[in-house]
Design a protein around this motif. Sequence first.
Motif, PDB file in Angstrom:
ATOM      1  N   GLY A  52       0.962  -0.878  -0.022  1.00  0.00           N
ATOM      2  CA  GLY A  52       0.221  -0.073   0.311  1.00  0.00           C
ATOM      3  C   GLY A  52       0.495   1.472  -0.443  1.00  0.00           C
ATOM      4  O   GLY A  52       2.345   1.224   0.077  1.00  0.00           O
ATOM      5  N   ALA A  53      -0.147   2.774  -0.234  1.00  0.00           N
ATOM      6  CA  ALA A  53       1.055   4.037   0.385  1.00  0.00           C
ATOM      7  C   ALA A  53       2.086   4.037   1.293  1.00  0.00           C
ATOM      8  O   ALA A  53       3.297   4.134   0.903  1.00  0.00           O
ATOM      9  N   THR A  54       2.216   3.149   2.610  1.00  0.00           N
ATOM     10  CA  THR A  54       2.925   3.445   3.160  1.00  0.00           C
ATOM     11  C   THR A  54       4.433   3.037   2.678  1.00  0.00           C
ATOM     12  O   THR A  54       5.716   2.744   2.680  1.00  0.00           O
ATOM     13  N   ALA A  55       4.376   1.000   1.939  1.00  0.00           N
ATOM     14  CA  ALA A  55       5.373   0.389   1.236  1.00  0.00           C
ATOM     15  C   ALA A  55       5.908   1.417   0.131  1.00  0.00           C
ATOM     16  O   ALA A  55       6.840   1.020  -0.027  1.00  0.00           O
ATOM     17  N   ILE A  56       4.777   1.775  -0.874  1.00  0.00           N
ATOM     18  CA  ILE A  56       5.571   2.730  -1.111  1.00  0.00           C
ATOM     19  C   ILE A  56       6.424   3.925  -1.527  1.00  0.00           C
ATOM     20  O   ILE A  56       7.247   4.402  -1.730  1.00  0.00           O
ATOM     21  N   THR A  57       6.123   4.031  -0.078  1.00  0.00           N
ATOM     22  CA  THR A  57       6.540   5.577   1.057  1.00  0.00           C
ATOM     23  C   THR A  57       7.462   5.102   1.198  1.00  0.00           C
ATOM     24  O   THR A  57       9.175   5.780   0.718  1.00  0.00           O
ATOM     25  N   VAL A  58       8.083   4.055   2.345  1.00  0.00           N
ATOM     26  CA  VAL A  58       9.192   3.519   2.813  1.00  0.00           C
ATOM     27  C   VAL A  58       9.931   2.713   1.759  1.00  0.00           C
ATOM     28  O   VAL A  58      11.390   2.770   2.343  1.00  0.00           O
ATOM     29  N   VAL A  59       9.836   1.783   0.879  1.00  0.00           N
ATOM     30  CA  VAL A  59      10.907   1.333  -0.046  1.00  0.00           C
ATOM     31  C   VAL A  59      11.391   2.164  -0.592  1.00  0.00           C
ATOM     32  O   VAL A  59      13.005   2.033  -0.245  1.00  0.00           O
ATOM     33  N   PRO A  60      11.913   3.239  -1.080  1.00  0.00           N
ATOM     34  CA  PRO A  60      12.568   4.586  -1.985  1.00  0.00           C
ATOM     35  C   PRO A  60      13.202   4.746  -0.755  1.00  0.00           C
ATOM     36  O   PRO A  60      14.378   5.046  -0.786  1.00  0.00           O
ATOM     37  N   ALA A  61      12.616   5.415   0.198  1.00  0.00           N
ATOM     38  CA  ALA A  61      13.158   6.366   1.227  1.00  0.00           C
ATOM     39  C   ALA A  61      14.246   5.298   2.064  1.00  0.00           C
ATOM     40  O   ALA A  61      15.438   5.307   2.549  1.00  0.00           O
ATOM     41  N   MET A  62      13.873   4.342   2.270  1.00  0.00           N
ATOM     42  CA  MET A  62      14.932   3.198   3.337  1.00  0.00           C
ATOM     43  C   MET A  62      15.945   2.805   2.393  1.00  0.00           C
ATOM     44  O   MET A  62      17.001   2.700   2.768  1.00  0.00           O
ATOM     45  N   ALA A  63      15.960   2.351   0.906  1.00  0.00           N
ATOM     46  CA  ALA A  63      16.692   2.472   0.067  1.00  0.00           C
ATOM     47  C   ALA A  63      17.925   2.877  -0.386  1.00  0.00           C
ATOM     48  O   ALA A  63      19.097   2.541  -0.711  1.00  0.00           O
ATOM     49  N   GLU A  64      18.397   4.250   0.270  1.00  0.00           N
ATOM     50  CA  GLU A  64      18.632   5.954  -0.228  1.00  0.00           C
ATOM     51  C   GLU A  64      19.958   5.297   0.977  1.00  0.00           C
ATOM     52  O   GLU A  64      20.895   4.992   0.700  1.00  0.00           O
ATOM     53  N   LYS A  65      19.638   4.350   1.914  1.00  0.00           N
ATOM     54  CA  LYS A  65      20.839   4.292   2.872  1.00  0.00           C
ATOM     55  C   LYS A  65      20.733   2.550   3.584  1.00  0.00           C
ATOM     56  O   LYS A  65      22.096   2.267   3.990  1.00  0.00           O
ATOM     57  N   ALA A  66      19.930   1.927   2.857  1.00  0.00           N
ATOM     58  CA  ALA A  66      20.010   0.783   2.967  1.00  0.00           C
ATOM     59  C   ALA A  66      21.008  -0.325   2.311  1.00  0.00           C
ATOM     60  O   ALA A  66      20.933   0.123   1.308  1.00  0.00           O
ATOM     61  N   GLY A  67      21.434  -1.708   2.763  1.00  0.00           N
ATOM     62  CA  GLY A  67      21.856  -1.921   1.527  1.00  0.00           C
ATOM     63  C   GLY A  67      21.690  -2.943   0.874  1.00  0.00           C
ATOM     64  O   GLY A  67      21.327  -3.075  -0.474  1.00  0.00           O
ATOM     65  N   HIS A  68      20.001  -3.150   0.728  1.00  0.00           N
ATOM     66  CA  HIS A  68      19.394  -3.471   0.212  1.00  0.00           C
ATOM     67  C   HIS A  68      17.461  -3.863   0.756  1.00  0.00           C
ATOM     68  O   HIS A  68      17.419  -3.866   1.567  1.00  0.00           O
TER      69      HIS A  68
END
Length: 500
Positions: free
Chosen positions: A187-203
């Motif tokens: 949903g909307a939360t996942a679609i927001t969180v994924v690109p935001a976390m990907a900026e620093k996360a390993g994957h």
Amino acid sequence: MATPHYDLIIIGAGLSGIGSACHIARTYPQKTLAILERRENMGGTWDLFRYPGIRSDSDMASFGYNFKPWYSDQVLAKGGDIRNYVEETAREFSLQDKVHYGLHITGADWSSKDQCWTVTATHEKTGETRRFTCNFLLNCAGYYNYDHGYRPRFEGEENFKGTIVHPQFWPEDLDYTGKKVVVIGSGATAITVVPAMAEKAGHVTMLQRSPSYIMAMPDTDKISIALNKILPKKLVFKLARKRNILFQRGLYLACMRWPNAMRKFMLRHMRRQAGPNVDMRHLTPDYNPWEQRLCAAPDGDFFKTLRSGAADMVTDHIDHFSEHGIVLKSGQTLDADIIVTATGLDVQLMGGLDLQLDGKSVDLPNKLTYKGIMLQDVPNYAWIFGYTNAPWTLKCDIGGRYICRLFDEMNKHGANVVRPVDRDGLETGTGMLDEFAPGYIVRAKDRMPRQGLSGPWKVTMHYGKDKKMLVEDPVDDGILQFEKPEATTTRDSRPMTATA
């Protein structure tokens, strides 16, 4: 200690509560007003949610208040900016001293004898019970449970050695730099969180049971930027607001009228955005557009993250959690250091308020909703429930204006009590949101008020129709019952006087 009495009590100091209070305070500056807020800060949703990337999924020209233009080139505002916007609006209308913080509302009981509401609250820091009375009660507490989200239990999750986080309660000190992250949800939360976390996360891996429709939209309003060079900014704002409302409504109506064509259009859109290397099985929902709310990706950030390889998508069902991640029904294992359960909201209408009439609880599923803002047979009570297919705040704006018109009409009748009465016996089993199908709504259908088949008893989810009904049509429509003060009334029930 004497119980404080107010002409009006508003529950909730979020976008709806502050927006409605502005309309009423401006029209009725002499009236006494209190805003009861459970949290210790203003902002509601935008104070609660602090997960990475938190933002609106509606453009701010139409999501912001009509009476306070949001002057920004950015289309989708960040959560902190929205919170600041609410606080700034409250200061401009001198509302900050009218807010009582830290109060968990546990009940509201209407007294026919006294013709007023008694609102009972617990001050959460001290445990003290506090009571307030008022002539009119406006509930702006939102539609979901602030205490917990929808969080299904997964088999074996106690064995997972990493960190499990629900977005509604994001730890401020969570460090995901270089970590393997699995986000459960689509949903909307996942679609927001994924690109935001990907900026620093390993994957980052987004694990979904079924896909959602995702629309890439510009994050800057290039049309308004150009018009600002030649036109006054207030006019540019009005044009942007009208343009965006018409676009949103047109998109929704197109999806309802031509579902197959719009489905093909949306699938082509997502294919172009995701690129040739993404398996379209992960981007092909099993429902038509706008049967559930569309997800927004500013400047296509979600798709950019997929194309870069910083994130991927998996469509499957969870079998169980292991020590090091998630084992799927297919047998595939997703390794994870952090699991984010973006599994949705737990719907809770009216802040979980126990609404009573003379000590007897109101059975909400057996009450019709009137004009989407009042409840059948419930006196001097209104609630703001925004749109599922448009910016929530649009309903707040016209709802606040309607409450002022309602007070005007009460004054004309010399009445201190008003209630909608179903004189025609419009019995129906249709829930107010039966045509809207996201999981969090489906799970809460048995808690929803009903709607009639036509007229003001029917929930339209149509801003244009609602605006005419609430702002232009006569208030006294033969359904509202206006009642004059009873001789036994002990409270001051003088009509409130509006200013020109």
